[in-house]
Design an enzyme around this catalytic site. Structure first.
Site: not given
Ligand code: LLP
Length: 403
Positions: A233, A267, A269, A306, A337, A366
């Site tokens: 997150g 975790e 991303g 996004r 479209c 993403y």
């Molecule tokens: N762990 C869990 C359980 C998750 O659901 C997620 C992301 C992460 C880790 C990784 O989160 P990060 O560090 O990347 O924020 N598509 C959306 C973001 C959706 C995130 C879903 N879960 C976007 O483009 O902003």
């Protein structure tokens, strides 16, 4: 990524060269940025050396995951496909956690057979299903339970996960019940408490609050968890303004760890891969409509969802800088479209010409992983620049594969 003599370069290679050689739209990643992000992430939390499990959903390119693995990271996966991909990239199963609210029996069986570190469960029914499968196979399965800490992550509504109205995790009462259930189970070994309150978080306070809730619930259960998985997150700066205060987040965890002797799992991303990626696009047409100047790009919402999905903003840059005197307002859109097929608007952007290149920034997370074939548009090529060399890490899809 920088301008040299007014020409934009990713590492040492000009965007114009990349577009000429590989066409557009194309995703291009910087290895140096990836390396920097991973090392910085580790440094930010080196007081307790967490296990860092890269959230594969943010970028599912096999070659990138292989690179990430070389830095010792594990993986956070949410489907059988992602688990297979992480294993194929060579990630040690003992560094893989499996998250998600709807794991099927087939996925659970596969995860058990691969002996991954943890299955992070999100409901009573899921624990029972794991137990049923483990019993048949005469196995003991390590699990975590995801707590919904009812904490507002203060991020976009669509990517917030930690409030009680969200579908994720279980509340504190059910959490305590499930801990007691696991204590008695012969086939389930409870090892972890997990939480993830949302994505693109730029304020450390929700994390502090989450830690307080976790602290409270651990005391309530009187259970010693080998792992505390705090999810990901951590937000990145799409606009160049706000940044997450890692120091304060780390201090809050240090404080937490004085009371609880657990290993921390993250975790992440976006914070690992987000700013490593660029989407190189070409202007097809420019058209005026009322007071607006629309720049129609050859990239669309199918390539980068996004903005359409969350109203997210991504910075856009011209591949060549010109005299700043001539500026215009522009709305950058794709050719699909749908009215939501638009990227960002700018009040003052340098005057543009048709066929010029525009680079959409911070699309490593993403971006490609959320892309689709909507309108039968083939998926873009993916390139990695490493040691001043360009490597194709995924070929452009061919129309004949789709038709
Ligand atoms: N762990 C869990 C359980 C998750 O659901 C997620 C992301 C992460 C880790 C990784 O989160 P990060 O560090 O990347 O924020 N598509 C959306 C973001 C959706 C995130 C879903 N879960 C976007 O483009 O902003």
């Amino acid at each position: 990524m920088k301008y040299f003599n007014n020409k934009l370069k990713i590492e040492n290679i000009s965007v114009n060269t990349l577009a000429k050689r590989y066409g557009t739209p194309s995703y291009c990643y910087s290895y140096n940025q990836l390396k920097y992000n991973i090392n910085t992430f580790k440094k930010n939390f080196n007081s307790f050396s967490p296990l860092i499990c890269f959230a594969v959903k943010s970028n599912t390119n096999l070659n990138l995951i292989k690179e990430i693995k070389k830095f010792g990271l594990g993986a956070d996966v949410v489907s059988m496909g992602e688990l297979m991909l992480a294993l194929k990239a060579g990630i040690n199963p003992k560094k893989i956690v499996f998250s998600g609210i709807g794991k099927t029996s087939e996925e659970i069986e596969f995860a058990i057979s691969k002996k991954i570190l943890l299955i992070n469960v999100e409901s009573r029914s899921e624990i029972k299903e794991i137990e049923r499968i483990a019993k048949i196979r005469n196995k003991k399965v390590n699990i975590g339970i995801r707590l919904n800490p009812n904490t507002d992550a203060k991020t976009l509504r669509q990517i917030s996960t930690g409030k009680k109205e969200n579908k994720f995790g279980v509340n504190d009462k059910i959490f305590c019940d499930l801990v007691n259930y696991c204590k008695k189970s012969k086939n389930i070994i409870l090892k972890c408490l997990s939480a993830h309150i949302g994505s693109q978080i730029l304020d450390h306070k929700p994390y502090e609050k989450m830690l307080k809730v976790i602290d409270r619930i651990i005391k309530k259960t009187n259970f010693s968890f080998e792992f505390i998985d705090l999810g990901g997150g951590m937000g990145i700066s799409y606009t160049g303004n706000k940044k997450l205060n890692y120091k304060k987040y780390c201090l809050a965890i240090d404080k937490f760890l004085k009371k609880h002797k657990s290993k921390i799992i993250f975790e992440p991303g976006r914070s690992i891969i987000g700013n490593t990626g660029f989407l190189i696009t070409k202007i097809i047409y420019i058209k005026k409509s009322g007071k607006k100047n629309f720049v129609i790009l050859d990239a669309a919402m199918n390539d980068l969802m996004r903005p359409a999905l969350y109203g997210a903003h991504h910075n856009m840059l011209p591949s060549e800088k010109r005299n700043k005197k001539f500026v215009k307002n522009y709305e950058f859109v794709g050719p699909i479209c749908e009215s939501t097929d638009r990227f960002s608007s700018f009040k003052k952007f340098q005057e543009l010409r048709e066929k010029e290149l525009i680079i959409i920034c911070d699309v490593g997370a993403y971006g490609m992983s959320l892309s689709s074939n909507y309108n039968i548009r083939p998926k873009a090529i993916e390139l990695l620049i490493k040691n001043s060399k360009v490597k194709i890490i995924k070929k452009r899809q061919k129309l004949k594969e789709l038709i």
